[in-house]
Each structure stands twice: as structure tokens, then as C-alpha cells.
Design a protein around this motif. Structure first.
Motif, PDB file in Angstrom:
ATOM      1  N   ARG A 141      29.729  49.939   5.075  1.00 12.66           N
ATOM      2  CA  ARG A 141      29.023  49.714   6.336  1.00 12.66           C
ATOM      3  C   ARG A 141      30.019  49.643   7.503  1.00 12.66           C
ATOM      4  NH1 ARG A 141      23.969  47.192   7.863  1.00 12.66           N
ATOM      5  NH2 ARG A 141      23.214  48.409   6.110  1.00 12.66           N
ATOM      6  N   LEU A 142      31.191  49.065   7.264  1.00  5.52           N
ATOM      7  CA  LEU A 142      32.196  48.939   8.328  1.00  5.52           C
ATOM      8  C   LEU A 142      32.780  50.285   8.737  1.00  5.52           C
ATOM      9  CD1 LEU A 142      34.056  45.723   7.178  1.00  5.52           C
ATOM     10  CD2 LEU A 142      32.461  45.965   9.088  1.00  5.52           C
ATOM     11  N   ARG A 143      32.601  51.307   7.907  1.00  3.63           N
ATOM     12  CA  ARG A 143      33.107  52.636   8.251  1.00  3.63           C
ATOM     13  C   ARG A 143      32.144  53.428   9.139  1.00  3.63           C
ATOM     14  NH1 ARG A 143      35.942  51.923   3.453  1.00  3.63           N
ATOM     15  NH2 ARG A 143      34.468  52.607   1.887  1.00  3.63           N
ATOM     16  N   LEU A 144      30.967  52.881   9.368  1.00  2.42           N
ATOM     17  CA  LEU A 144      30.000  53.554  10.247  1.00  2.42           C
ATOM     18  C   LEU A 144      30.513  53.547  11.690  1.00  2.42           C
ATOM     19  CD1 LEU A 144      26.667  52.108   8.822  1.00  2.42           C
ATOM     20  CD2 LEU A 144      27.600  54.401   8.491  1.00  2.42           C
ATOM     21  N   PRO A 145      30.167  54.585  12.458  1.00  3.22           N
ATOM     22  CA  PRO A 145      30.692  54.701  13.832  1.00  3.22           C
ATOM     23  C   PRO A 145      30.446  53.485  14.719  1.00  3.22           C
ATOM     24  CG  PRO A 145      29.605  56.734  13.190  1.00  3.22           C
ATOM     25  CD  PRO A 145      29.351  55.736  12.091  1.00  3.22           C
ATOM     26  N   ASN A 146      29.271  52.872  14.625  1.00  2.00           N
ATOM     27  CA  ASN A 146      28.997  51.719  15.486  1.00  2.00           C
ATOM     28  C   ASN A 146      29.951  50.558  15.211  1.00  2.00           C
ATOM     29  OD1 ASN A 146      26.954  52.943  16.883  1.00  2.00           O
ATOM     30  ND2 ASN A 146      25.322  52.033  15.645  1.00  2.00           N
ATOM     31  N   TYR A 147      30.202  50.292  13.944  1.00  2.00           N
ATOM     32  CA  TYR A 147      31.091  49.179  13.589  1.00  2.00           C
ATOM     33  C   TYR A 147      32.549  49.513  13.903  1.00  2.00           C
ATOM     34  CZ  TYR A 147      27.019  47.115  11.499  1.00  2.00           C
ATOM     35  OH  TYR A 147      25.779  46.577  11.315  1.00  2.00           O
ATOM     36  N   ARG A 148      32.919  50.776  13.784  1.00  2.00           N
ATOM     37  CA  ARG A 148      34.287  51.174  14.159  1.00  2.00           C
ATOM     38  C   ARG A 148      34.493  50.999  15.662  1.00  2.00           C
ATOM     39  NH1 ARG A 148      36.278  56.269  10.787  1.00  2.00           N
ATOM     40  NH2 ARG A 148      38.158  55.580  11.817  1.00  2.00           N
ATOM     41  N   ARG A 149      33.478  51.386  16.447  1.00  2.00           N
ATOM     42  CA  ARG A 149      33.570  51.198  17.897  1.00  2.00           C
ATOM     43  C   ARG A 149      33.627  49.716  18.257  1.00  2.00           C
ATOM     44  NH1 ARG A 149      30.258  55.961  18.060  1.00  2.00           N
ATOM     45  NH2 ARG A 149      28.370  54.700  17.833  1.00  2.00           N
ATOM     46  N   MET A 150      32.874  48.895  17.523  1.00  2.00           N
ATOM     47  CA  MET A 150      32.887  47.461  17.785  1.00  2.00           C
ATOM     48  C   MET A 150      34.276  46.881  17.507  1.00  2.00           C
ATOM     49  SD  MET A 150      30.214  44.586  16.397  1.00  2.00           S
ATOM     50  CE  MET A 150      28.859  45.732  16.527  1.00  2.00           C
ATOM     51  N   ASN A 151      34.901  47.302  16.416  1.00  2.00           N
ATOM     52  CA  ASN A 151      36.260  46.852  16.106  1.00  2.00           C
ATOM     53  C   ASN A 151      37.240  47.268  17.194  1.00  2.00           C
ATOM     54  OD1 ASN A 151      36.507  45.295  13.750  1.00  2.00           O
ATOM     55  ND2 ASN A 151      36.020  47.066  12.500  1.00  2.00           N
ATOM     56  N   LEU A 152      37.142  48.518  17.641  1.00  2.00           N
ATOM     57  CA  LEU A 152      38.028  48.996  18.707  1.00  2.00           C
ATOM     58  C   LEU A 152      37.784  48.244  20.007  1.00  2.00           C
ATOM     59  CD1 LEU A 152      37.990  52.845  18.057  1.00  2.00           C
ATOM     60  CD2 LEU A 152      39.903  51.262  17.743  1.00  2.00           C
ATOM     61  N   GLY A 153      36.539  47.943  20.299  1.00  2.00           N
ATOM     62  CA  GLY A 153      36.212  47.187  21.503  1.00  2.00           C
ATOM     63  C   GLY A 153      36.782  45.782  21.469  1.00  2.00           C
ATOM     64  N   LEU A 154      36.672  45.116  20.325  1.00  2.00           N
ATOM     65  CA  LEU A 154      37.241  43.772  20.196  1.00  2.00           C
ATOM     66  C   LEU A 154      38.758  43.798  20.312  1.00  2.00           C
ATOM     67  CD1 LEU A 154      35.029  42.276  17.364  1.00  2.00           C
ATOM     68  CD2 LEU A 154      35.136  41.531  19.740  1.00  2.00           C
ATOM     69  N   MET A 155      39.378  44.807  19.713  1.00  2.00           N
ATOM     70  CA  MET A 155      40.832  44.921  19.792  1.00  2.00           C
ATOM     71  C   MET A 155      41.272  45.149  21.234  1.00  2.00           C
ATOM     72  SD  MET A 155      43.611  47.362  19.989  1.00  2.00           S
ATOM     73  CE  MET A 155      42.598  48.780  19.937  1.00  2.00           C
ATOM     74  N   SER A 156      40.607  46.055  21.928  1.00  2.00           N
ATOM     75  CA  SER A 156      41.019  46.348  23.305  1.00  2.00           C
ATOM     76  C   SER A 156      40.749  45.168  24.220  1.00  2.00           C
ATOM     77  CB  SER A 156      40.335  47.617  23.814  1.00  2.00           C
ATOM     78  OG  SER A 156      38.935  47.458  23.824  1.00  2.00           O
ATOM     79  N   SER A 157      39.679  44.424  23.991  1.00  2.00           N
ATOM     80  CA  SER A 157      39.423  43.251  24.829  1.00  2.00           C
ATOM     81  C   SER A 157      40.462  42.159  24.578  1.00  2.00           C
ATOM     82  CB  SER A 157      38.011  42.720  24.625  1.00  2.00           C
ATOM     83  OG  SER A 157      37.849  42.213  23.326  1.00  2.00           O
ATOM     84  N   ALA A 158      40.915  42.026  23.349  1.00  2.00           N
ATOM     85  CA  ALA A 158      41.964  41.044  23.053  1.00  2.00           C
ATOM     86  C   ALA A 158      43.286  41.429  23.714  1.00  2.00           C
ATOM     87  CB  ALA A 158      42.149  40.910  21.542  1.00  2.00           C
ATOM     88  N   VAL A 159      43.616  42.711  23.689  1.00  2.00           N
ATOM     89  CA  VAL A 159      44.845  43.178  24.344  1.00  2.00           C
ATOM     90  C   VAL A 159      44.737  42.975  25.854  1.00  2.00           C
ATOM     91  CG1 VAL A 159      46.223  45.238  24.857  1.00  2.00           C
ATOM     92  CG2 VAL A 159      45.472  44.795  22.525  1.00  2.00           C
ATOM     93  N   TRP A 160      43.584  43.299  26.430  1.00  2.00           N
ATOM     94  CA  TRP A 160      43.376  43.117  27.871  1.00  2.00           C
ATOM     95  C   TRP A 160      43.495  41.642  28.252  1.00  2.00           C
ATOM     96  CZ3 TRP A 160      43.495  45.817  32.123  1.00  2.00           C
ATOM     97  CH2 TRP A 160      42.952  45.279  33.276  1.00  2.00           C
ATOM     98  N   ALA A 161      42.882  40.754  27.478  1.00  2.00           N
ATOM     99  CA  ALA A 161      42.961  39.323  27.761  1.00  2.00           C
ATOM    100  C   ALA A 161      44.403  38.826  27.686  1.00  2.00           C
ATOM    101  CB  ALA A 161      42.076  38.540  26.795  1.00  2.00           C
ATOM    102  N   ALA A 162      45.151  39.291  26.699  1.00  2.00           N
ATOM    103  CA  ALA A 162      46.555  38.878  26.578  1.00  2.00           C
ATOM    104  C   ALA A 162      47.364  39.367  27.768  1.00  2.00           C
ATOM    105  CB  ALA A 162      47.143  39.421  25.276  1.00  2.00           C
ATOM    106  N   ALA A 163      47.117  40.581  28.223  1.00  2.00           N
ATOM    107  CA  ALA A 163      47.831  41.102  29.392  1.00  2.00           C
ATOM    108  C   ALA A 163      47.480  40.320  30.652  1.00  2.00           C
ATOM    109  CB  ALA A 163      47.502  42.586  29.581  1.00  2.00           C
ATOM    110  N   CYS A 164      46.214  39.962  30.802  1.00  2.00           N
ATOM    111  CA  CYS A 164      45.806  39.178  31.974  1.00  2.00           C
ATOM    112  C   CYS A 164      46.450  37.801  31.968  1.00  2.00           C
ATOM    113  CB  CYS A 164      44.286  39.033  32.009  1.00  2.00           C
ATOM    114  SG  CYS A 164      43.429  40.551  32.422  1.00  2.00           S
TER     115      CYS A 164
END
Length: 84
Positions: free
Chosen positions: A45-68
Motif C-alpha cells: 500500500r505504501l508503494r501506491l502513488p498517493n502514499y509516495r507523494r505523502m512521504n515526499l511532502g512530509l520530507m520536504s516540509s521537514a526540510v523547509w521547517a529546519a531551514a526556516c
């Protein structure tokens, strides 16, 4: 520390800053919950596109928060003062 460690921040600014940092917590909570439920169903289920996008979104938001946080003296004055 340096000059930033003695920076006086008004109480209203601190409250607004804290609230703005907490505002995305509901989205993050929901995303982690959805990923956790998907993982319980099976790793396929985690390999489905929606869940992959969700993982990428969480990762990018964490990187953005750390940079801020790393670049905002009002949020992390001791971090900025140590690099001055």
C-alpha cells in the motif's frame, strides 16, 4: 553570546511565532496517521502513488521547517549567535 542573544522580542510576537509554528501540526498528524494505517495494511500500500507523494511532502516540509528555524534569529537566537 553575541548581539542576537540579547534581542528583546515582544510577548505578542513570541505568541504569534509559536502559533505559526504549530499551525501545520494537524496536517502532519493526519499524514502520519494515514501512513501508519497504510503500513498496517501492508507494505504494498505504501508503494501506491498517493502514499509516495505523502512521504515526499512530509520530507520536504521537514526540510523547509529546519531551514526556516536555522535562518530565523527570532526562533533560534542561540543557534544564530553561535555562528556570528
Amino acid at each position: 553570546g553575541g548581539p542576537l542573544s540579547t534581542l528583546a522580542i515582544p510577548a505578542a510576537s513570541r505568541v504569534l511565532g509559536a502559533l505559526s509554528l504549530m499551525s501545520p501540526m494537524g496536517v502532519a498528524w493526519g499524514s502520519f496517521d494515514a501512513l501508519s494505517n497504510a503500513a498496517r495494511i501492508g507494505s504494498g500500500r505504501l508503494r501506491l502513488p498517493n502514499y509516495r507523494r505523502m512521504n515526499l511532502g512530509l520530507m520536504s516540509s521537514a526540510v523547509w521547517a529546519a531551514a526556516c528555524i536555522a535562518t530565523t534569529p527570532a526562533v533560534a537566537p542561540s543557534l544564530r549567535a553561535s555562528s556570528v
